[in-house]
Scaffold this motif. Structure first.
Motif, PDB file in Angstrom:
ATOM      1  N   ILE A  47     -12.560  -4.596  10.736  1.00 37.59           N
ATOM      2  CA  ILE A  47     -12.678  -4.413   9.286  1.00 37.59           C
ATOM      3  C   ILE A  47     -14.031  -4.902   8.793  1.00 37.59           C
ATOM      4  CG2 ILE A  47     -11.787  -5.201   7.050  1.00 37.59           C
ATOM      5  CD1 ILE A  47      -9.008  -5.216   8.291  1.00 37.59           C
ATOM      6  N   MET A  48     -14.446  -6.061   9.260  1.00 37.47           N
ATOM      7  CA  MET A  48     -15.743  -6.603   8.821  1.00 37.47           C
ATOM      8  C   MET A  48     -16.898  -5.749   9.327  1.00 37.47           C
ATOM      9  SD  MET A  48     -15.258 -10.755   9.033  1.00 37.47           S
ATOM     10  CE  MET A  48     -14.705 -10.763  10.739  1.00 37.47           C
ATOM     11  N   ALA A  49     -16.771  -5.225  10.540  1.00 33.51           N
ATOM     12  CA  ALA A  49     -17.852  -4.406  11.087  1.00 33.51           C
ATOM     13  C   ALA A  49     -17.968  -3.065  10.374  1.00 33.51           C
ATOM     14  CB  ALA A  49     -17.613  -4.180  12.587  1.00 33.51           C
ATOM     15  N   THR A  58     -15.502  -7.801  -0.368  1.00 32.41           N
ATOM     16  CA  THR A  58     -14.051  -7.573  -0.463  1.00 32.41           C
ATOM     17  C   THR A  58     -13.417  -7.398   0.909  1.00 32.41           C
ATOM     18  OG1 THR A  58     -14.351  -6.503  -2.613  1.00 32.41           O
ATOM     19  CG2 THR A  58     -12.278  -6.096  -1.459  1.00 32.41           C
ATOM     20  N   MET A  59     -14.034  -6.571   1.745  1.00 32.61           N
ATOM     21  CA  MET A  59     -13.467  -6.320   3.063  1.00 32.61           C
ATOM     22  C   MET A  59     -13.500  -7.561   3.943  1.00 32.61           C
ATOM     23  SD  MET A  59     -12.502  -3.330   2.541  1.00 32.61           S
ATOM     24  CE  MET A  59     -11.875  -2.888   4.145  1.00 32.61           C
ATOM     25  N   ASN A  60     -14.581  -8.358   3.839  1.00 30.89           N
ATOM     26  CA  ASN A  60     -14.649  -9.605   4.604  1.00 30.89           C
ATOM     27  C   ASN A  60     -13.553 -10.578   4.166  1.00 30.89           C
ATOM     28  OD1 ASN A  60     -16.829  -8.676   6.065  1.00 30.89           O
ATOM     29  ND2 ASN A  60     -18.352  -9.678   4.770  1.00 30.89           N
ATOM     30  N   ALA A  64     -10.610 -11.977   6.519  1.00 29.83           N
ATOM     31  CA  ALA A  64     -10.400 -13.415   6.698  1.00 29.83           C
ATOM     32  C   ALA A  64      -8.963 -13.810   6.362  1.00 29.83           C
ATOM     33  CB  ALA A  64     -11.387 -14.194   5.827  1.00 29.83           C
ATOM     34  N   LEU A  65      -8.430 -13.267   5.267  1.00 30.67           N
ATOM     35  CA  LEU A  65      -7.051 -13.575   4.901  1.00 30.67           C
ATOM     36  C   LEU A  65      -6.075 -13.071   5.957  1.00 30.67           C
ATOM     37  CD1 LEU A  65      -7.077 -12.779   1.072  1.00 30.67           C
ATOM     38  CD2 LEU A  65      -6.942 -15.028   2.149  1.00 30.67           C
ATOM     39  N   LEU A  66      -6.354 -11.893   6.505  1.00 29.31           N
ATOM     40  CA  LEU A  66      -5.490 -11.345   7.549  1.00 29.31           C
ATOM     41  C   LEU A  66      -5.510 -12.220   8.799  1.00 29.31           C
ATOM     42  CD1 LEU A  66      -3.660  -8.979   8.377  1.00 29.31           C
ATOM     43  CD2 LEU A  66      -5.697  -7.780   9.176  1.00 29.31           C
ATOM     44  N   ASP A 143     -11.557   6.463   2.090  1.00 30.23           N
ATOM     45  CA  ASP A 143     -12.928   6.135   1.735  1.00 30.23           C
ATOM     46  C   ASP A 143     -12.916   5.390   0.396  1.00 30.23           C
ATOM     47  OD1 ASP A 143     -15.579   5.992   1.035  1.00 30.23           O
ATOM     48  OD2 ASP A 143     -16.053   8.037   1.642  1.00 30.23           O
ATOM     49  N   PRO A 144     -13.186   4.082   0.385  1.00 32.19           N
ATOM     50  CA  PRO A 144     -13.052   3.308  -0.864  1.00 32.19           C
ATOM     51  C   PRO A 144     -13.926   3.844  -1.999  1.00 32.19           C
ATOM     52  CG  PRO A 144     -13.278   1.840   1.023  1.00 32.19           C
ATOM     53  CD  PRO A 144     -13.580   3.223   1.513  1.00 32.19           C
ATOM     54  N   GLU A 145     -15.168   4.175  -1.709  1.00 32.58           N
ATOM     55  CA  GLU A 145     -16.062   4.643  -2.760  1.00 32.58           C
ATOM     56  C   GLU A 145     -15.577   5.963  -3.357  1.00 32.58           C
ATOM     57  OE1 GLU A 145     -20.073   4.815  -1.463  1.00 32.58           O
ATOM     58  OE2 GLU A 145     -20.254   2.663  -1.112  1.00 32.58           O
ATOM     59  N   PHE A 146     -15.140   6.874  -2.507  1.00 27.62           N
ATOM     60  CA  PHE A 146     -14.660   8.160  -3.003  1.00 27.62           C
ATOM     61  C   PHE A 146     -13.350   7.994  -3.768  1.00 27.62           C
ATOM     62  CE2 PHE A 146     -12.737  12.441  -2.434  1.00 27.62           C
ATOM     63  CZ  PHE A 146     -13.742  13.175  -3.050  1.00 27.62           C
TER      64      PHE A 146
END
Length: 367
Positions: A47-49, A58-60, A64-66, A143-146
């Protein structure tokens, strides 16, 4: 003279095994948990990569929480080990009751660790699918942005879905009750009404909803019927869904009315109430309370069927999403529609569960 019953070696071994700490189960649980933690950590790294520059923070944080949440899997394993150690101490001291209690707790904690690890493995597998083939699945569907870009227009169009569902449900509740009452009217004089009600219910339940929508949406304007031919696609969709789902609601109402004991009708008639007043003041109010959970389930189905009105040109959420999908060759906008339907459906589903549980508690209290 005291007689003693000899105990065989097999019986001794059985008793000993019954009081043995569940070390094998604990070992399996520990291995399973460690494997789940490893898979989750790998998923967190993926996810981070894969995080886009605008979504990196947000993804980091999610990763981390996961990863931290996965460490909680060690808690039931540690508790199982503590209970196993306590069981061994109780066995050594000859306290069989305490040993059995500790062994039971150790087994419960071991199975808890295994069951809790399964959702984490599902999440890890889901992340693995998203990141497979150089994140191809994630780019096409998530796709988060889309998704953020299309959310505004899809949300506005989704309001039309809600409007169609609410307006159609008003037709469903009234027409469905009338059909149910018409089907249950007694006496030979009401035979034509019963026949028409049965024909309506059977006919509309047999025809797919999309066909009814198509026939009404395009048939009314072509037939040039006064008023009806000018109602437009929105109200054509409302009318089509209302007529279709009223057939299903009629059966729900009928089951509720028939579930009321006949003594209720007999008591009301003996007090001088006519059949219509008996239905209005005695039978129908009780039946409505009983059919509320299945009626809410029917409403959930009606909400989902609002996506079918795209065939007559109503720009609702799914139509808006497919427009974006065909323009940009990305299905993330359709995923937004799915998420919106989930967000409004799950609370209603939980409400249905609560209503069913409340009815069961009332029935148990009366019993």
């Amino acid at each position: 003279m005291t007689l003693t019953t000899p105990v065989s070696n097999s019986e001794n071994r059985g008793a000993a095994s019954a009081l043995a700490a569940p070390r094998s189960l604990m070992l399996i649980a520990a291995v399973f948990v460690l494997f789940a933690i490893a898979m989750v950590w790998i998923s967190a790294y993926q996810i981070m990569a894969a995080a886009e520059p605008g979504w990196a923070v947000t993804m980091n944080a999610v990763a981390a929480l996961l990863a931290l949440a996965a460490l909680t899997l060690l808690i039931p394993v540690a508790r199982a080990a503590m209970h196993s150690k306590s069981a061994s101490a109780s066995i050594a001291s000859g306290d069989a009751v305490a040993a059995r209690a500790s062994i039971s707790r150790a087994r419960v904690q071991s199975w808890t660790a295994i069951s809790v690890a399964i959702p984490f493995l599902v999440v890890a597998a889901f992340v693995g699918v998203l990141t497979a083939n150089d994140h191809a699945v994630q780019r096409v569907f998530f796709d988060p942005e889309f998704m953020w870009k299309t959310l505004g227009d899809i949300g506005i169009a989704f309001g039309r879905n809600i409007g169609i569902a609410l307006a159609a449900e008003a037709i469903v509740l009234v027409l469905g009750l009338l059909l149910a009452i018409g089907r249950l009217l007694p006496g030979p004089a009401a035979r034509p009404v019963r026949f028409l009600s049965i024909a309506y219910v059977d006919g509309f339940r047999a025809i797919p909803a999309i066909i009814i929508i198509y026939l009404i949406g395009f048939g009314l304007p072509l037939s040039e019927i006064p008023v009806l031919s000018e109602i437009g696609p929105f109200w054509s969709a409302v009318l089509a869904l209302g007529l279709t789902h009223a057939a299903y609601a009629a059966e729900v109402y009928r089951s509720g009315i028939e579930s009321i004991h006949h003594s209720q009708t007999s008591a009301a008639r003996s007090l001088g109430l006519s059949y219509p007043k008996t239905l209005r003041f005695v039978i129908v109010p009780q039946a409505v309370r009983r059919v509320l959970p299945p009626m809410l389930n029917s409403f959930i189905g009606l909400q989902k069927d609002t996506a079918l009105v795209m065939v007559i040109g109503v720009v609702e959420a799914f139509t808006q999403a497919t427009t974006y999908a065909s323009r940009y060759f990305n299905l993330s906008s359709v995923t937004v529609v799915a998420i919106l339907f989930i967000l409004i459906t799950i609370p209603q589903t939980r409400l249905v569960d609560q209503l069913i549980s409340r009815d069961r508690r009332r029935s148990s209290a009366k019993g």
